[in-house]
Each structure stands twice: as C-alpha cells, then as structure tokens.
Enzyme design. Structure first.
Site, short mmCIF file in Angstrom:
data_model
loop_
_atom_site.label_atom_id
_atom_site.label_comp_id
_atom_site.label_asym_id
_atom_site.label_seq_id
_atom_site.Cartn_x
_atom_site.Cartn_y
_atom_site.Cartn_z
N ASP A 169 47.64 37.40 -88.22
CA ASP A 169 46.99 38.35 -88.71
C ASP A 169 45.90 38.87 -87.56
OD1 ASP A 169 46.08 40.41 -90.47
OD2 ASP A 169 44.31 39.63 -90.91
N ARG B 296 46.52 46.61 -84.14
CA ARG B 296 46.57 47.75 -85.11
C ARG B 296 45.36 48.61 -84.83
NH1 ARG B 296 46.67 45.38 -90.62
NH2 ARG B 296 46.50 47.46 -91.37
N LYS C 22 46.65 36.52 -95.57
CA LYS C 22 45.51 35.44 -95.31
C LYS C 22 45.09 34.94 -96.78
CE LYS C 22 42.90 38.85 -93.52
NZ LYS C 22 42.56 40.12 -93.03
N HIS D 62 38.81 39.49 -103.95
CA HIS D 62 39.02 40.07 -102.46
C HIS D 62 38.71 41.64 -102.75
CE1 HIS D 62 40.17 40.64 -98.65
NE2 HIS D 62 40.59 41.54 -98.93
N SER E 263 48.32 42.05 -94.40
CA SER E 263 47.25 41.44 -93.67
C SER E 263 46.58 40.79 -94.76
CB SER E 263 46.47 42.76 -93.06
OG SER E 263 45.28 42.30 -92.73
N1 URA Z 1 41.50 44.09 -94.54
C1 URA Z 1 42.31 43.36 -93.95
O1 URA Z 1 42.13 42.23 -93.80
N2 URA Z 1 43.53 43.76 -93.34
C2 URA Z 1 43.73 45.10 -93.53
O2 URA Z 1 44.78 45.60 -92.94
C3 URA Z 1 42.81 46.20 -93.97
C4 URA Z 1 41.56 45.66 -94.58
#
Ligand code: URA
Length: 433
Positions: A161, A168, A187, A82, A183
C-alpha cells in the site's frame, strides 16, 4: 506470467484472476515490476473497475504483502475505528480512551496527515515527548495495562500500500473504489482486531463527496472485512463542514481534551458518542443505547480523560498539557478573518479549509516538510450561523506571518454566505451493518 498481459487484460475490461492479482502485488513489492507498468494497471483499474472478487483478492494481497500483526497476547475484545479522512477529525483521540476505559481494548495504528486531511499521529506528536514509534512489546503491554495505545504504522505493515499509494498520488488514480477499499482494508486486516467500526466521511472535505459514493465505499469495506472474519459496521458521517471548531494539530488535541471534559463542541461530541457506542456495541457490551449511556457517564466522571492521560504518560508525553491545554506552545501570530457582508453561512468547501490550515504550516506539502504543531484555524462561525458585516468568523494561527495572506484568501473563497439559511444536514447520514 507477464505484467504486460495483465495490463492488457484489465485494459480490455476482463476480470483478473486471483493468481494475476497476487503476482502483481508480490512482484511490485520486490521492485520486480517497474512503476510505469504498475501505473498503467492502476489506470486500467481506474477506468474499468474491479468485481467484488477482484477487489477482495487485491485487498488480501495488500494485507499479505508484509508482516501480519499478532494481538493474541492482548486480554479481551479488540476493537478499532477507521476514518476515511477529513478536516478537524480528532475523533480517535476521544473515542479510543473512551472505549478503553469501558473495558474494550484499542490497539491502534494510525497515519499521518495526507493532502488536505489531518492525521492522528501528527496530532499526538504535538504533545511534547509523545512517542508514536514505541516497540511492539511496549505497545501490547500498554494496551493490556491501560486499555489503549496509539502508534504509527510499522514499515513492514502492508508495504504494497505504501508504494501503491505514492504512485496513485502522482498518477491521478486515488479516487477509485477498488483501490481505496484495498488500501484501507489491506492495512486494517494486517492488524489483528476482532471488530472494526468504519467512519466513512461524506461531503466537500471527504474523499467521497456524494452520499451514494460513500455508501458504496462503506458497503464494499464492510463486506470485505466480514469475508476476513471481522465484526464490521460502518457509519457515514457528514464532512460538508469541519468536525468541531479546531483545525491543526495541538489545537485539535486541546479540543479533544475539552470534549473528554464534557465541554466539547456539540457536533464533535455527538459524533464521538455515536462512534464509541457503536464500537462498544460491536464488541458485545450491550445495546447501542446502553453503551451510549455508559460513554456519557465515563466522560462525566472523568475516567475517559484519565485513560487518555495514562496513555500519554506511558508513551513519554508531557501529561501536564492534557490537564492544562493552555500549556501547549502557542503560535507566534494570530490573524482574524472577518466577513464583509451579512447573511448566513450557507455552506463551506471543507477541503479548502483543510488547505488553508496546510498553508499555515499545520500539514506537509511534501513528505519531508516539518509541521508547525501550533498552526491552524479556530472557527468562530460555522455552516448555518448568522453573520453580520465585520464579524470574525475564524482566527488563523501560524509562526510565520507571511502565510496569513494566502491562507486567508483560500479560507475566504471556501466560505459561502447567502441571505438564505441552509437546510440542516444530519451528522450521521447512514449506518451500515
Ligand atoms: N486512505 C487510505 O489509506 N487509502 C486510500 O486510498 C484513501 C484513504
């Protein structure tokens, strides 16, 4: 329990209990807590932070807010990578098939572009016919048969999220460590991988601009992943310049194919080899050095590219563009950006380059916007290169000529030329196990 009391407790700097954090996430997903109360809590978290325990609780509550995926029908070790988001970051398109052809399974859920950063799903959708929303059965079957499949996140994966991120985005609470950690990891942990390699970007095009902030983010995510029983590793990589030379969807797919053909830009090739060898290492395939040698061989003998082609075919995409990237639809217009002075490219505002690409049509300004897949930028010169007055430093592409003026202005303002050459910065800044 009352949301008012939870907001006041965090506002006054106290730690929230596990039950309070769960209450907030569960009720917010059910629309039983209004956005204005959620926004107030986010701002209180932004200012007062969260302890490690609170951050872990928030992450697990986000993970549990929707369906958890079950990858148990996949044969073999499952590894994911990721990236925290950058400009020109097409590494998933390269490392996923590369690792898969060496015997580790990659069942990848990716996102779309966000703000100035690109997204793997948009890039894949620039391949005519490529379907990023195949059924779960097909997804798992493809992973078992080919070793890799990449799809978009399903609607019911960590729905908390989705709601929180949108909130946000409009309440200036994106850049808060516990909120970013929960966040991303919320996921990731809702998927069912054995190992996760995090590519935490650092620099002007990244979410964390300083090395210290990037390290803190990487450490927090590695710790939480380990708490959840995953094998974790993080690499902190440079985002003070775009990765590779291409920015924009089909331009980036073409560069990814070049890299899998062994003809990619040096920086992109190096980062991909480091990421892929660390993914294989974490999956138990041997030392990082041995895994790197295996990756280099898989690029040389064509097996990594063949695996990408198989994945594209299995997801309905036109494989002919993979074997001949000239077949991608071209943008109608091109515009050369020239420098009006001589010197060295001392540094660039990478986020500005991302914004220029967005202005050309390669990304969205609102969620409803459609993407011009052929739009974007090819860099001819990068940080550290010598330039002479009149040299072309980039070519901008778009189907809409009117977009060039503003994009070129942003690009220009983001490029800093000096008499002095900059000190070279390493591509991999740290590794956290
Ligand atoms: N990527 C995400 O999925 N969430 C964040 O808060 C920042 C980058």
């Amino acid at each position: 329990m009352r949301m008012f009391d939870i907001i006041r407790k965090k506002r006054d700097g106290y730690e929230l209990s596990t039950e309070e954090i769960r209450f907030f996430i569960e009720k917010y997903v059910l629309n039983e807590i209004p956005d204005y109360q959620a926004a107030a809590l986010l701002m209180a978290i932004y200012f007062n932070g969260m302890s490690e325990r609170e951050t872990a609780d928030l992450t697990f509550a986000v993970r549990d807010s929707g369906a958890r995926l079950d990858f148990s029908s996949i044969n073999g070790v499952r590894v994911d990578k990721h990236s925290t988001g950058g400009v020109g970051d097409k590494t998933s398109l390269i490392v996923a098939p590369l690792v898969a052809c060496l015997g580790v399974k990659v069942a990848k859920m990716s996102g779309r572009g966000l703000g100035h950063t690109g997204g793997t799903i948009d890039k894949l959708e620039s391949i005519p016919g490529f379907d990023t929303s195949i059924s779960t059965e097909e997804f798992l079957k493809n992973v078992n048969e080919i070793g890799v499949s990449i799809v978009g996140q399903s609607r019911d994966l960590a729905p908390a999220d989705k709601k929180l991120y949108a909130l946000r985005d409009v309440t200036a609470t994106i850049d808060s460590l516990p909120l970013v950690v929960s966040s991303i990891m919320g996921k990731k942990l809702a998927a069912d991988d054995d190992c996760i390699v995090l590519d935490v970007k650092s620099g002007s095009g990244a979410f964390t601009k300083t090395l210290d902030d990037s390290r803190a983010l990487a450490r927090a995510m590695v710790d939480i992943g380990k708490r959840a029983g995953k094998k974790m590793l993080a690499l902190i990589t440079d985002m003070d310049r775009p990765l590779g030379n291409a920015i924009g969807n089909s331009l980036e797919v073409a560069e990814a194919v070049d890299t899998l053909n062994g003809r990619g830009p040096k920086d992109l090739t190096e980062i991909c080899l480091v990421l892929a060898s660390n993914m294989l290492f974490l999956a138990g395939k041997g030392s990082v050095e041995a895994c790197r040698a295996a990756c280099e061989k898989a690029v040389k003998d064509g097996s990594a590219l063949e695996t990408l082609a198989k994945m594209v075919k299995a997801q309905g995409g036109d494989v002919s563009v993979i074997y001949d990237t000239d077949k991608f639809k071209k943008a109608k217009y091109a515009f050369e950006v020239k420098v009006s002075t001589s010197g060295y490219i001392y540094g660039v505002d990478t986020e500005g380059y991302g914004r220029a690409s967005l202005l050309l049509g390669a990304g969205r300004n609102t969620i409803e916007d459609t993407i011009d897949y052929s739009a974007g930028i090819i860099l001819k010169k990068k940080t550290g290169d010598r330039v002479e007055n009149g040299d072309v430093i980039a070519v901008l592409y778009s189907d809409d000529r009117e977009k060039f003026a503003e994009a070129a202005k942003v690009f220009d303002a983001s490029t800093h030329i000096s008499d002095e050459a900059p000190i070279a910065r390493p591509l991999v800044l740290d590794r956290i196990e």
